[in-house]
Scaffold this active site. Structure first.
Site, PDB file in Angstrom:
ATOM      1  N   THR A 155       0.832  -1.194   0.000  1.00  0.00           N
ATOM      2  CA  THR A 155       0.000   0.000   0.000  1.00  0.00           C
ATOM      3  C   THR A 155       0.870   1.248   0.000  1.00  0.00           C
ATOM      4  O   THR A 155       1.955   1.272   0.585  1.00  0.00           O
ATOM      5  CB  THR A 155      -0.949   0.059   1.219  1.00  0.00           C
ATOM      6  OG1 THR A 155      -0.192   0.322   2.402  1.00  0.00           O
ATOM      7  CG2 THR A 155      -1.726  -1.232   1.379  1.00  0.00           C
ATOM      8  N   GLU A 156       0.354   2.257  -0.649  1.00  0.00           N
ATOM      9  CA  GLU A 156       1.071   3.527  -0.774  1.00  0.00           C
ATOM     10  C   GLU A 156       1.353   4.160   0.580  1.00  0.00           C
ATOM     11  O   GLU A 156       2.353   4.862   0.759  1.00  0.00           O
ATOM     12  CB  GLU A 156       0.214   4.459  -1.641  1.00  0.00           C
ATOM     13  CG  GLU A 156       0.814   5.793  -1.958  1.00  0.00           C
ATOM     14  CD  GLU A 156      -0.159   6.635  -2.763  1.00  0.00           C
ATOM     15  OE1 GLU A 156      -0.301   7.821  -2.442  1.00  0.00           O
ATOM     16  OE2 GLU A 156      -0.773   6.102  -3.706  1.00  0.00           O
TER      17      GLU A 156
END
Length: 224
Positions: free
Chosen positions: A58-59
């Protein structure tokens, strides 16, 4: 000569967003490191088999994200980049946002799955701004993902609500990345973007000839 017979048509279509997500999940190789963009791509996490070995990044700084959280699973501090509550799988790790972007920019992701407003036949991607006066520009990490991932899959409806194609000769919206898209999953067909042009892998309730007419683009079969 018609290429319709060369392409698998499931006879169902248009597909819903979960059907599209299941197609993307089907095509992610075992053990791949993958980022799922905000919006519909996050649904792919819910369709990955338990034994897929796929590690979701995930970013906002997590590895080995699981499916969306529901009910008692929801932890307000555990979300993906789209602020959707998610679960964690065994061995999950957390790190600084800057380290997450270093992974994205450093070529460590095998695949990213992004939504899009438009994709061009050259693989150009426009997915952050429509140019509308009241739209809020928010490119986020899409530019880093589009250029940093080894492969870029796009998940979108093939046409807008007004019937305008999203797969186009040239993007008219502000670009996220140039020549970065490898494959496009839509409600009516799956397309590969290749140096030789756009090829159709499979169709859903339509034909290659019908799609070519609606898109006004040259299309070829993935088998031909």
């Amino acid at each position: 000569m018609s290429t319709d017979s060369l392409v698998t048509d499931t006879g169902r279509g248009p597909l819903g967003k979960h059907d599209m997500a299941a197609l993307v999940a089907r095509d992610i190789p075992h053990g791949a490191f993958v980022n799922l963009g905000i919006g519909q791509p996050t649904l792919v996490a819910d369709h990955l088999p338990a034994d897929s070995g796929v590690v979701l990044h995930t970013e906002n700084g997590m590895l080995n994200m699981g499916p969306a959280a529901k009910g008692d699973e929801i932890d307000p501090d555990l979300t993906n980049a789209g602020k959707v509550p998610v679960t964690e799988l065994p061995g999950a790790a957390y790190f600084h946002h800057a380290d997450s972007f270093a992974m994205m920019r450093g070529g460590h992701l095998d695949i990213c799955v992004l939504g899009a407003f438009q994709v061009s036949t050259a693989g150009d991607l426009a997915n952050w701004h429509t140019g509308a006066p009241d739209a809020i520009p928010a490119v986020g990490g899409a530019m880093d993902l589009a250029i940093g991932a080894k492969k870029v899959f796009v998940m979108m409806t093939l046409f807008t609500k007004t019937g305008a194609p999203k797969l186009v000769p040239e993007c008219t919206y502000p670009l996220t990345g140039l020549a970065c898209v490898d494959r496009v999953y839509t409600d009516l067909a799956v397309f590969d973007i290749t140096p030789q042009g756009v090829s159709v892998r499979e169709t859903f309730g339509t034909t290659v000839d019908e799609l070519a007419g609606r898109l006004d683009l040259p299309l070829r079969s993935a088998d031909g």
